[in-house]
Design a protein around this motif. Structure first.
Motif, PDB file in Angstrom:
ATOM      1  N   GLU A  14      10.822  -5.207   8.136  1.00  0.00           N
ATOM      2  CA  GLU A  14      10.718  -3.792   8.433  1.00  0.00           C
ATOM      3  C   GLU A  14      10.453  -3.637   9.924  1.00  0.00           C
ATOM      4  O   GLU A  14       9.510  -4.221  10.457  1.00  0.00           O
ATOM      5  CB  GLU A  14       9.594  -3.137   7.629  1.00  0.00           C
ATOM      6  CG  GLU A  14       9.929  -2.992   6.164  1.00  0.00           C
ATOM      7  CD  GLU A  14       8.872  -2.206   5.409  1.00  0.00           C
ATOM      8  OE1 GLU A  14       9.269  -1.370   4.587  1.00  0.00           O
ATOM      9  OE2 GLU A  14       7.684  -2.431   5.660  1.00  0.00           O
ATOM     10  N   MET A  15      11.312  -2.839  10.583  1.00  0.00           N
ATOM     11  CA  MET A  15      11.218  -2.673  12.025  1.00  0.00           C
ATOM     12  C   MET A  15      11.203  -1.192  12.391  1.00  0.00           C
ATOM     13  O   MET A  15      11.831  -0.378  11.723  1.00  0.00           O
ATOM     14  CB  MET A  15      12.409  -3.347  12.711  1.00  0.00           C
ATOM     15  CG  MET A  15      12.501  -4.835  12.446  1.00  0.00           C
ATOM     16  SD  MET A  15      13.945  -5.580  13.195  1.00  0.00           S
ATOM     17  CE  MET A  15      13.526  -5.462  14.907  1.00  0.00           C
ATOM     18  N   PHE A  16      10.511  -0.865  13.468  1.00  0.00           N
ATOM     19  CA  PHE A  16      10.498   0.496  13.984  1.00  0.00           C
ATOM     20  C   PHE A  16      11.862   0.820  14.582  1.00  0.00           C
ATOM     21  O   PHE A  16      12.440   0.011  15.308  1.00  0.00           O
ATOM     22  CB  PHE A  16       9.429   0.646  15.066  1.00  0.00           C
ATOM     23  CG  PHE A  16       9.446   1.979  15.749  1.00  0.00           C
ATOM     24  CD1 PHE A  16       8.770   3.046  15.194  1.00  0.00           C
ATOM     25  CD2 PHE A  16      10.161   2.168  16.912  1.00  0.00           C
ATOM     26  CE1 PHE A  16       8.789   4.286  15.809  1.00  0.00           C
ATOM     27  CE2 PHE A  16      10.181   3.399  17.539  1.00  0.00           C
ATOM     28  CZ  PHE A  16       9.503   4.464  16.980  1.00  0.00           C
ATOM     29  N   THR A  17      12.394   2.010  14.275  1.00  0.00           N
ATOM     30  CA  THR A  17      13.616   2.489  14.915  1.00  0.00           C
ATOM     31  C   THR A  17      13.419   3.938  15.336  1.00  0.00           C
ATOM     32  O   THR A  17      12.803   4.726  14.617  1.00  0.00           O
ATOM     33  CB  THR A  17      14.842   2.398  13.984  1.00  0.00           C
ATOM     34  OG1 THR A  17      14.665   3.267  12.878  1.00  0.00           O
ATOM     35  CG2 THR A  17      15.073   0.985  13.483  1.00  0.00           C
ATOM     36  N   ASP A  18      13.925   4.286  16.499  1.00  0.00           N
ATOM     37  CA  ASP A  18      13.813   5.662  16.996  1.00  0.00           C
ATOM     38  C   ASP A  18      14.483   6.650  16.044  1.00  0.00           C
ATOM     39  O   ASP A  18      13.975   7.740  15.810  1.00  0.00           O
ATOM     40  CB  ASP A  18      14.436   5.788  18.383  1.00  0.00           C
ATOM     41  CG  ASP A  18      13.612   5.100  19.453  1.00  0.00           C
ATOM     42  OD1 ASP A  18      12.374   5.013  19.283  1.00  0.00           O
ATOM     43  OD2 ASP A  18      14.194   4.646  20.452  1.00  0.00           O
ATOM     44  N   GLU A  19      15.627   6.265  15.497  1.00  0.00           N
ATOM     45  CA  GLU A  19      16.372   7.158  14.610  1.00  0.00           C
ATOM     46  C   GLU A  19      15.552   7.557  13.393  1.00  0.00           C
ATOM     47  O   GLU A  19      15.467   8.729  13.024  1.00  0.00           O
ATOM     48  CB  GLU A  19      17.671   6.488  14.169  1.00  0.00           C
ATOM     49  CG  GLU A  19      18.528   7.337  13.260  1.00  0.00           C
ATOM     50  CD  GLU A  19      19.790   6.614  12.834  1.00  0.00           C
ATOM     51  OE1 GLU A  19      20.121   6.695  11.642  1.00  0.00           O
ATOM     52  OE2 GLU A  19      20.433   5.965  13.680  1.00  0.00           O
ATOM     53  N   VAL A  20      14.932   6.591  12.750  1.00  0.00           N
ATOM     54  CA  VAL A  20      14.114   6.884  11.571  1.00  0.00           C
ATOM     55  C   VAL A  20      12.867   7.653  11.976  1.00  0.00           C
ATOM     56  O   VAL A  20      12.442   8.575  11.278  1.00  0.00           O
ATOM     57  CB  VAL A  20      13.757   5.582  10.811  1.00  0.00           C
ATOM     58  CG1 VAL A  20      12.791   5.855   9.675  1.00  0.00           C
ATOM     59  CG2 VAL A  20      15.019   4.923  10.272  1.00  0.00           C
ATOM     60  N   LEU A  37       9.679   3.060   9.668  1.00  0.00           N
ATOM     61  CA  LEU A  37      10.196   1.701   9.583  1.00  0.00           C
ATOM     62  C   LEU A  37      11.507   1.670   8.798  1.00  0.00           C
ATOM     63  O   LEU A  37      11.696   2.417   7.850  1.00  0.00           O
ATOM     64  CB  LEU A  37       9.177   0.787   8.916  1.00  0.00           C
ATOM     65  CG  LEU A  37       7.811   0.713   9.587  1.00  0.00           C
ATOM     66  CD1 LEU A  37       6.877  -0.164   8.770  1.00  0.00           C
ATOM     67  CD2 LEU A  37       7.928   0.203  11.002  1.00  0.00           C
ATOM     68  N   GLN A  38      12.387   0.781   9.210  1.00  0.00           N
ATOM     69  CA  GLN A  38      13.657   0.591   8.524  1.00  0.00           C
ATOM     70  C   GLN A  38      13.792  -0.889   8.184  1.00  0.00           C
ATOM     71  O   GLN A  38      13.489  -1.753   9.014  1.00  0.00           O
ATOM     72  CB  GLN A  38      14.810   1.025   9.426  1.00  0.00           C
ATOM     73  CG  GLN A  38      16.162   0.871   8.794  1.00  0.00           C
ATOM     74  CD  GLN A  38      17.263   1.345   9.727  1.00  0.00           C
ATOM     75  OE1 GLN A  38      17.158   1.239  10.945  1.00  0.00           O
ATOM     76  NE2 GLN A  38      18.304   1.884   9.160  1.00  0.00           N
ATOM     77  N   GLN A  40      15.631  -4.278   7.779  1.00  0.00           N
ATOM     78  CA  GLN A  40      16.798  -4.945   8.335  1.00  0.00           C
ATOM     79  C   GLN A  40      16.842  -6.366   7.793  1.00  0.00           C
ATOM     80  O   GLN A  40      15.809  -7.005   7.609  1.00  0.00           O
ATOM     81  CB  GLN A  40      16.755  -4.942   9.863  1.00  0.00           C
ATOM     82  CG  GLN A  40      16.840  -3.535  10.425  1.00  0.00           C
ATOM     83  CD  GLN A  40      16.862  -3.515  11.943  1.00  0.00           C
ATOM     84  OE1 GLN A  40      16.401  -4.428  12.609  1.00  0.00           O
ATOM     85  NE2 GLN A  40      17.416  -2.452  12.485  1.00  0.00           N
ATOM     86  N   ASP A  71      21.318 -11.055  12.822  1.00  0.00           N
ATOM     87  CA  ASP A  71      21.554  -9.974  11.865  1.00  0.00           C
ATOM     88  C   ASP A  71      22.472 -10.493  10.758  1.00  0.00           C
ATOM     89  O   ASP A  71      23.478 -11.155  11.019  1.00  0.00           O
ATOM     90  CB  ASP A  71      22.198  -8.784  12.583  1.00  0.00           C
ATOM     91  CG  ASP A  71      22.295  -7.583  11.693  1.00  0.00           C
ATOM     92  OD1 ASP A  71      23.321  -7.473  10.979  1.00  0.00           O
ATOM     93  OD2 ASP A  71      21.370  -6.772  11.703  1.00  0.00           O
TER      94      ASP A  71
END
Length: 79
Positions: A14-20, A37-38, A40, A71
């Motif tokens: 789970e990673m921080f993304t600006d979009e989410v 968090l999103q 990946q 990825d």
């Protein structure tokens, strides 16, 4: 010294993304986001010294290795 590349595992992180983060708390699309968090997916590899790398070991080697991730979609495209 020479090295061998050994596939180790798949890993979800789970990673921080600006979009989410921008969508957190909004429900304009009918969905309420309660996290920034999103998830990946990654493929994890080990770079092991060839002299200590073994096909019988799950991860190739137990020490003096480098661990790398890519990825999962990129990994699958290259296979």
């Amino acid at each position: 010294e020479s090295y061998s590349l050994k596939y180790a595992k798949c890993q979800m992180i789970e990673m921080f993304t600006d979009e989410v983060a921008e969508q957190a708390g909004q429900n304009g699309d009918g969905y309420v986001y309660d996290t920034v968090l999103q998830k990946q997916k990654f493929a994890v590899f080990r770079l092991c010294p060839t002299s200590s790398c073994s096909a019988s070991k799950n991860f190739g080697c137990d020490n003096t290795y480098g661990e790398y991730l890519i990825d999962l979609s990129v990994y699958l495209q290259t296979m």
